[in-house]
Design a protein around this motif. Structure first.
Motif, PDB file in Angstrom:
ATOM      1  N   GLY C 394       2.818   0.878  11.821  1.00  0.00           N
ATOM      2  CA  GLY C 394       3.303   0.245  10.592  1.00  0.00           C
ATOM      3  C   GLY C 394       2.184  -0.503   9.888  1.00  0.00           C
ATOM      4  O   GLY C 394       2.005  -0.401   8.666  1.00  0.00           O
ATOM      5  N   TYR C 395       1.414  -1.211  10.671  1.00  0.00           N
ATOM      6  CA  TYR C 395       0.285  -1.980  10.141  1.00  0.00           C
ATOM      7  C   TYR C 395      -0.722  -1.022   9.521  1.00  0.00           C
ATOM      8  O   TYR C 395      -1.189  -1.226   8.390  1.00  0.00           O
ATOM      9  CB  TYR C 395      -0.339  -2.755  11.292  1.00  0.00           C
ATOM     10  N   ALA C 396      -1.017   0.057  10.244  1.00  0.00           N
ATOM     11  CA  ALA C 396      -2.002   1.035   9.771  1.00  0.00           C
ATOM     12  C   ALA C 396      -1.488   1.748   8.517  1.00  0.00           C
ATOM     13  O   ALA C 396      -2.278   2.136   7.647  1.00  0.00           O
ATOM     14  CB  ALA C 396      -2.301   2.048  10.868  1.00  0.00           C
ATOM     15  N   SER C 397      -0.189   1.911   8.413  1.00  0.00           N
ATOM     16  CA  SER C 397       0.367   2.604   7.247  1.00  0.00           C
ATOM     17  C   SER C 397       0.274   1.731   5.995  1.00  0.00           C
ATOM     18  O   SER C 397       0.517   2.199   4.888  1.00  0.00           O
ATOM     19  CB  SER C 397       1.830   2.979   7.494  1.00  0.00           C
ATOM     20  N   GLY C 398      -0.037   0.464   6.195  1.00  0.00           N
ATOM     21  CA  GLY C 398      -0.240  -0.420   5.063  1.00  0.00           C
ATOM     22  C   GLY C 398       1.040  -0.984   4.470  1.00  0.00           C
ATOM     23  O   GLY C 398       1.026  -1.607   3.412  1.00  0.00           O
ATOM     24  N   LYS C 399       2.175  -0.776   5.147  1.00  0.00           N
ATOM     25  CA  LYS C 399       3.424  -1.328   4.604  1.00  0.00           C
ATOM     26  C   LYS C 399       3.353  -2.856   4.627  1.00  0.00           C
ATOM     27  O   LYS C 399       3.069  -3.456   5.670  1.00  0.00           O
ATOM     28  CB  LYS C 399       4.617  -0.853   5.445  1.00  0.00           C
ATOM     29  N   PRO C 400       3.633  -3.482   3.496  1.00  0.00           N
ATOM     30  CA  PRO C 400       3.450  -4.937   3.398  1.00  0.00           C
ATOM     31  C   PRO C 400       4.283  -5.730   4.403  1.00  0.00           C
ATOM     32  O   PRO C 400       3.827  -6.763   4.897  1.00  0.00           O
ATOM     33  CB  PRO C 400       3.872  -5.271   1.965  1.00  0.00           C
ATOM     34  N   GLU C 401       5.483  -5.241   4.733  1.00  0.00           N
ATOM     35  CA  GLU C 401       6.321  -6.011   5.667  1.00  0.00           C
ATOM     36  C   GLU C 401       5.608  -6.232   7.004  1.00  0.00           C
ATOM     37  O   GLU C 401       5.725  -7.279   7.617  1.00  0.00           O
ATOM     38  CB  GLU C 401       7.634  -5.262   5.941  1.00  0.00           C
ATOM     39  N   TYR C 402       4.918  -5.171   7.431  1.00  0.00           N
ATOM     40  CA  TYR C 402       4.216  -5.274   8.723  1.00  0.00           C
ATOM     41  C   TYR C 402       3.045  -6.228   8.614  1.00  0.00           C
ATOM     42  O   TYR C 402       2.833  -7.098   9.461  1.00  0.00           O
ATOM     43  CB  TYR C 402       3.711  -3.902   9.165  1.00  0.00           C
TER      44      TYR C 402
END
Ligand code: HEM
Ligand code: HEM
Ligand code: NFV
Ligand code: SF4
Ligand code: SF4
Ligand code: F3S
Ligand SMILES: [Mg+2]
Lengths: 376, 242, 557
Positions: C394-402
């Protein structure tokens, strides 16, 4: 029998102290020393003394074999009594792999201690079935087979509780072809009272209820012919189901989520096994009375009944012939047999007219003759 | 004219099925038909629709009620027939059903050859039922037993009367209600197949023998040629003692 | 020379796990993870009705209960080309969130906490100080001095009874316990409180699935029809209960679980450098918001990370023959075509053959096959799955929530991103995703309400429920992000019956034996290098193993 489970055999701390020749003052002194040792305020001395004077909590060894641990999970969901109260006040859960702090040989040692100290006094709970295939290697703990562990622990147990369908009837792993020869407890241990608490899993409050029954009444609950406590398994789900009026009225859900489903009609025709299932779901419901399978729109799958995985499919009413593949059901066989019979009888009728022609014609002739010769 | 009459057999009227047997028979037939129809409906109910409140209707309830009433009739009637097997006439005797002698078995084989395989041979004449029929009825009695055991076994959990409760031990033998109910369902097919074959054979015998087979279950009489008695040509599965 | 120690049973997990470890100079040099119970459900499923499969595989596990059923119905729906109505997907999502909330909290307090919290030491705590501390980290109302002193007295009495029950024989007093007594007391109090709490959140499953554990699922949707103008079925009262439970669950996670987690973690920062393991992470993705088929809409994104390189996310394809494969080099099975090959699950085989020592035994022969777990590999790589993998993906995908939750936690603990690749990181990630999931659960709930308001009350598509409508042959795969990680089921349907059914389960990825190339799977790999202060009390092994939240019934099935 179980009724003898009382204080007499296992002395309380006070009784032990007394037996060794100390009096009550000595005992209280010992208590305050101990409270000081574990850092309790003085006001708690009375309470501790009371705890030590009262009888020991019933020691329990809870074994885990071929299982999915949903029985333990269900147990901790009990709302009355709550599981913390059971663990702290009602029983002494001295061994359960799911919750105990100790691991490895310290865990094994905890079990051994209880087996020695409370010989003949502890309750043995079993979750999961015992695989008898390949000399028991399909379930091994601490290098021993589950059978070895079970036999050792059962030897001096006061009574045995077989939790869930796994321990009472083998459950899913015993479904055909039962590749590990998963075996329920009552087939392996003889000569001990065994309480079966089937269900996949059993309702949490039912599990807690069985324990409370043992602790509070000091006796085994009354069991039915299959060894299940009557208190929870004496009625069919069908006989306690709130959709029963729809059943009796002949109003059924014909397929999931149809109009009838929205109206809460009976689920019989989408495979409900309530009519052949003994459990308390309709009365006690699940998760502190929140709901139960039928209330949430799915038929009962018969999870507390022996062999429910093989006795018919989930969504079929027709009884299928186990072992004949999923298409085959009794009525299909019956219809074929009826067809064959009909054909055979037709053939027979034709053959009768051909092969018994002489006989028939002579009967006919005789009849015609009579008709002919009679005046009126 | 007169001479022709001489060709015609003199028939003797034999009272084969006593009144209780006839009552038993038709009560039994009716109960079974009711049980099969209601049993089918219990197994797979019709798709009914209604605007009525569920509590105003009792369709399926009635189906079950009829099943259970018929079941009681069936059960007591069956018990009565067992009793009559000991006190009834020789054609009703239990001996006519149970293959206890070599003769019985030999005779079954003879009937089989004549009636089913249709091999040519001397006509086989029985006054009561023939050995094969007797044996088949014996089997049906076992089916009756299975059906009563499983049926009342299932019923035990719902009823309060001691009688069905006496059967409470049955489901545990099969591990519970599921299998018990399936056995109950499967053995229904035995009844259906029996009834079809049985009725056919009754008609068949009437047709090729002309001795009033069909009506015998009505009036109790069969009509057998005098010569048969004179020549001792009739058979019976087991020698009656009385 | 190294010394072999054995921990069996590993407790406070689901199922039967045995760890053998070689210790040299106070550190683990090599480790072997063995699953010692098998039921062979894959064999039992053969020839059965695909619509019934969810109930069978549901019984794979009562802890992550419902996940296998979810993967199963998705797998059968994939094979038969069924798309479930949006409401069914939302209900499944809400149940999924409730499962996470339950499973993660129970893991933290009841299965993991005693590795960090010294229960006996909690008896020494000052209730007043404990209360002050508790109030400084959370608004949770139950934190008065009286509350903590009551808990303490209760446990003292319990200890004084001499019957220690589940607390008997723990490693109390072990030097690796570092918490102040007051934090220990908070941990103990919340152990009991969480035990009481956890039975509530699962009521969400009871509402939609009739019971928990093992709620009911349905191929084509869910069985719980919506009937807002009827007393049966899902109506306003049922929905209100769901909302309340989800809100209360969220509150507990935010005000109890997370503050406790952060407080405890702050004393064990050294564990941010221990137990990292392989450094490859994988998530299949889950929580669709635009239909299961649209993977781009998932709340949990899919992808794989290799060698801790979070700048690159690799795509995972469960249908490709050469991506997910299972090996049995060190597992007690046989393959018809030889034991060296890897099989894609559509061609998977489950044919048992035990070759280990005859019980009772002291040691496994770890030079040969030593476990009932198969060894799954992704493109030949050992992968770690689970909360940490999901959070990293999730972090790597760049999603702001993560980014938001992860960065905040790192800042609060004052540790670098690299500290995530560790035992501490794994335990922290579980908490972080619990926060997200608790939020999302309420989002799904709102969407469900909106749908019903707009007149969509469909809950199941039964047009293909009748086997007569099925093709002669069909294959399908269904995946789910189980609490413990990436889960998928593969099915082959022939003539309306299951011809083959294969599960590759999160704990199978993590706890499997090494492969033929000698690559260690996650458990073994993260144990290597772990310090062990006292061979008689291998607390450190428990810490790292528990950080994965093992489920052995799942892993072997
Ligand atoms: C010729 C005899 C009988 C036939 C053909 C017959 C047939 C059937 C059939 C087909 C069913 C439905 C089973 C299913 O759902 O698959 C049934 C149910 C049942 N039968 Fe019979 N039956 C017979 C006699 C009896 C008797 C003697 C009893 C005694 C009480 C009985 C009691 C029951 C009961 C209790 C049920 C279950 C009904 C329910 O749970 O709602 N039956 N029967
Ligand atoms: C469900 C339908 C029927 C059943 C279950 C049934 C059953 C039986 C049984 C058990 C017997 C043996 C009686 C005894 O000696 O105790 C019997 C005999 C007989 N039944 Fe039926 N019956 C059925 C229908 C009919 C019908 C429709 C007929 C006639 C039209 C019929 C005619 C006869 C006759 C003539 C006998 C005596 C013949 C013999 O024993 O060979 N039955 N039946
Ligand atoms: N591993 C595993 Fe599970 C999970 N989470 C399932 O897929 O626990 Ni029983
Ligand atoms: S009985 Fe059912 S619920 Fe209990 S452990 Fe076995 S599979 Fe799980
Ligand atoms: S839903 Fe099931 S248990 Fe309830 S009345 Fe209908 S058949 Fe019986
Ligand atoms: S499936 Fe099981 S939970 Fe109850 S309603 Fe049926 S017995
Ligand atoms: Mg598998």
């Amino acid at each position: 029998m179980f009724n003898e489970l009382d204080q007499t055999k296992q002395p309380t701390y006070y009784e032990e102290v007394e037996r060794k020749g100390y009096n009550r003052r000595d005992f209280l002194q010992f208590v305050s020393m101990m409270t000081a040792f574990i850092g309790l305020e003085n006001s708690a001395v009375g309470q501790v003394a009371k705890a030590l004077e009262t009888k020991p909590r019933v020691p329990v060894i809870w074994l885990h074999f071929q299982e999915c641990t949903c029985c333990s999970e269900s147990f901790i969901r009990s709302s009355h009594p709550m599981v913390a109260d059971i663990l702290l006040d009602k029983i002494s859960l001295d061994y359960t792999e799911t919750l105990m702090a100790a691991s490895g040989f310290q865990a094994e040692e905890a079990m051994q201690n209880t087996m020695k100290k409370y010989k003949g006094e502890y309750i043995l709970c079993v979750e999961g079935s015992v695989p008898m295939g390949a000399d028991g290697v399909y379930c091994m703990i601490g290098g021993k087979t589950s059978l070895q562990i079970l036999q050792e622990a059962a030897e001096n147990a006061k009574a045995i509780i077989a939790w869930g369908s796994c321990a009472s009837n083998g459950c899913v792993q015993a479904a055909k072809p039962n590749p590990t020869k998963a075996t329920p407890i009552h087939k392996l241990i003889k000569g001990k009272p065994i309480i079966k608490v089937p269900g996949c899993p059993p309702i949490g409050e039912v599990m807690a209820g069985v324990i409370v029954h043992l602790v509070a009444f000091d006796r085994i609950p009354e069991l039915d012919a299959l060894g299940r406590p009557k208190a929870f398994y004496s009625k069919r789900v069908h006989d306690t189901c709130y959709r029963r009026p729809f059943y009796d009225a002949g109003l059924y859900v014909e397929s999931f989520d149809d109009e009838n489903a929205k109206k809460g009609y009976c689920l019989y025709k989408v495979g409900c096994k309530g009519p052949t299932t003994y459990n308390a779901c309709g009365v006690m419901k699940w998760n502190n009375g929140t709901s139960f399978p039928i209330q949430s729109g799915h038929g009962c799958i018969g999870c507390s009944e022996e062999n429910y995985w093989d006795n018919g499919r989930l969504y079929e009413r027709a009884s299928s012939f186990a072992g004949f593949g999923i298409e085959a059901n009794a009525d299909d066989f019956g219809k074929v047999a009826l067809g064959v019979t009909g054909a055979a009888l037709a053939g027979h009728a034709v053959m009768t007219n051909i092969r018994k022609k002489k006989l028939i014609t002579s009967l006919e002739d005789e009849g015609k003759q009579s008709e002919h010769e009679l005046k009126s | 004219m007169k001479t022709k009459y001489l060709h015609v057999h003199r028939l003797r009227r034999v009272y084969v099925w006593e009144l209780p047997v006839r009552y038993y028979h038709w009560l039994n037939a009716l109960a079974i038909i009711a049980l099969i129809i209601t049993g089918f409906l219990i197994a797979s109910p019709l798709a009914l629709q209604s605007r009525e409140e569920a509590t105003m209707r009792f369709t399926m309830g009635w189906v079950r009620v009829i099943h259970f009433i018929a079941a009681y009739i069936f059960f007591f009637n069956f018990l009565f027939r067992l009793y009559w097997g000991f006190v009834g006439n020789k054609y009703a005797s239990w001996r006519q059903f149970i293959p206890t002698s070599k003769k019985f078995i030999k005779e079954m084989w003879t009937v089989f050859k004549i009636d089913i395989l249709m091999l040519r041979g001397k006509e086989h004449i029985s006054v009561g039922h023939n050995a094969m029929a007797g044996f088949i009825y014996f089997l049906t009695f076992w089916a009756f037993l299975v059906q009563c055991l499983t049926g009342f076994g299932l019923y035990a959990a719902m009823g309060t009367w001691w009688l069905p409760k006496m059967f409470a031990w049955v489901p545990p033998v099969f591990g519970g209600d599921i299998l018990t109910r399936q056995i109950h369902h499967w053995s229904m097919w035995f009844f259906i197949l029996f009834a079809v074959i049985h009725v056919y054979l009754v008609f068949y015998h009437d047709y090729i023998e002309g001795r009033g087979e069909i009506s015998s279950m009505g009036g109790g009489w069969k009509f057998i040629e005098e010569e048969v008695f004179q020549d001792e040509e009739h058979h019976t599965p087991n020698k009656p003692t009385n | 020379m190294s010394k072999r120690i054995v921990v069996d049973p590993i407790t406070r997990i689901e199922g039967h796990l045995r760890i053998e470890a070689d210790i040299e100079n106070g550190k683990i040099k090599d480790a072997y993870s063995s699953g010692t119970m098998v039921r062979l459900l894959e064999e039992i499923l053969q020839g059965r009705d695909p619509r019934d499969a969810w109930a069978f595989v549901g019984r794979v596990c009562g802890v992550c209960t419902s996940t296998h059923s979810l993967a199963s119905v998705r797998c059968v729906e994939d094979a038969l080309g069924i798309t479930v109505p949006p409401n069914a997907e939302l209900v499944r999502n809400i149940m999924f969130c409730a499962l996470y909330m339950h499973d993660h909290v129970v893991h933290f307090y009841h299965l993991h906490a005693m590795d960090w919290v010294d229960v006996v030491d909690a008896l020494k705590a000052d209730p007043k100080k404990t209360s002050e501390l508790a109030q400084s980290i959370s608004h949770w109302p139950k934190s008065s001095p009286g509350y903590f002193s009551d808990v303490q007295t209760r446990i003292k009495k319990f200890v004084a009874s001499g019957q220690l029950g589940i607390f008997a024989n723990g490693y109390w007093g072990h030097p690796a316990y570092k918490l102040p007594s007051e934090v220990n007391l908070i941990g103990l109090a919340h152990y009991l409180e969480a035990l009481e709490w956890q039975k509530e959140i699962v009521k969400v499953h009871a509402i939609f699935g009739g019971k928990n554990p093992h709620p009911n699922y349905l191929v084509g949707g869910m069985a719980c029809s919506i009937g807002i103008d009827d007393v049966s079925g899902i109506n306003a009262e049922r929905l209100a209960l769901v909302e309340q439970l989800m809100k209360q669950g969220k509150e507990f996670i935010e005000q109890v679980y997370i503050p406790d987690l952060m407080a405890i973690a702050s004393f064990y920062k050294d564990w941010g450098a221990i137990g990292g393991g392989i450094g490859n992470y994988m998530s299949y993705g889950d929580l669709p918001i635009n239909g299961y088929k649209d993977a781009s809409s998932y709340k949990f994104p899919a992808g794989a990370i290799l060698n801790k390189d979070i700048s690159k996310l690799h795509e995972v394809d469960l249908r490709k023959d050469d991506e997910v494969q299972e090996f049995i080099t060190n597992s007690w099975y046989e393959y018809k075509g030889g034991n060296a090959q890897g099989l894609h699950p559509w061609k998977g085989e489950t044919s048992i053959k035990y070759t280990g020592p005859k019980p009772p035994f002291a040691n496994l022969n770890t030079k040969e096959k030593y476990s009932y777990l198969k060894t799954p590999r992704w493109k030949g790589n050992a992968m770690e799955v689970g909360p940490l993998a999901r959070v990293l993906v999730g972090y790597a995908s760049g999603k702001p929530e993560y980014k938001e939750v992860v960065d905040k936690a790192l800042k609060d603990l004052n540790i670098p991103v690299t500290a995530l690749f560790s035992t501490l990181g794994r335990t922290a990630a579980r908490g972080l995703e619990s926060v997200l999931v608790a939020q999302w659960g309420l989002e799904f709930y709102d969407k469900l309400i909106a749908n019903i308001k707009n007149g969509d009350t469909r809950m199941a598509d039964t047009t293909k429920f009748d086997p007569e409508t099925w093709p002669k042959h069909a294959v399908g795969v269904g995946h789910a992000e189980a609490p413990r990680g990436a889960l998928a089921h593969w099915i082959n349907i022939d003539d309306k019956k299951i011809a083959n059914y294969q599960l590759v389960v999160p704990t199978t990825w993590n706890a499997s034996p090494r492969d033929g190339k000698g690559q260690l799977s996650a458990y073994e790999s993260s144990l290597v290098g772990t310090p062990v202060a006292n061979e008689q009390q291998p607390l450190e092994i428990l810490r790292t193993i528990h950080s994965f939240d093992p489920c052995m019934a799942c892993s072997v099935h």
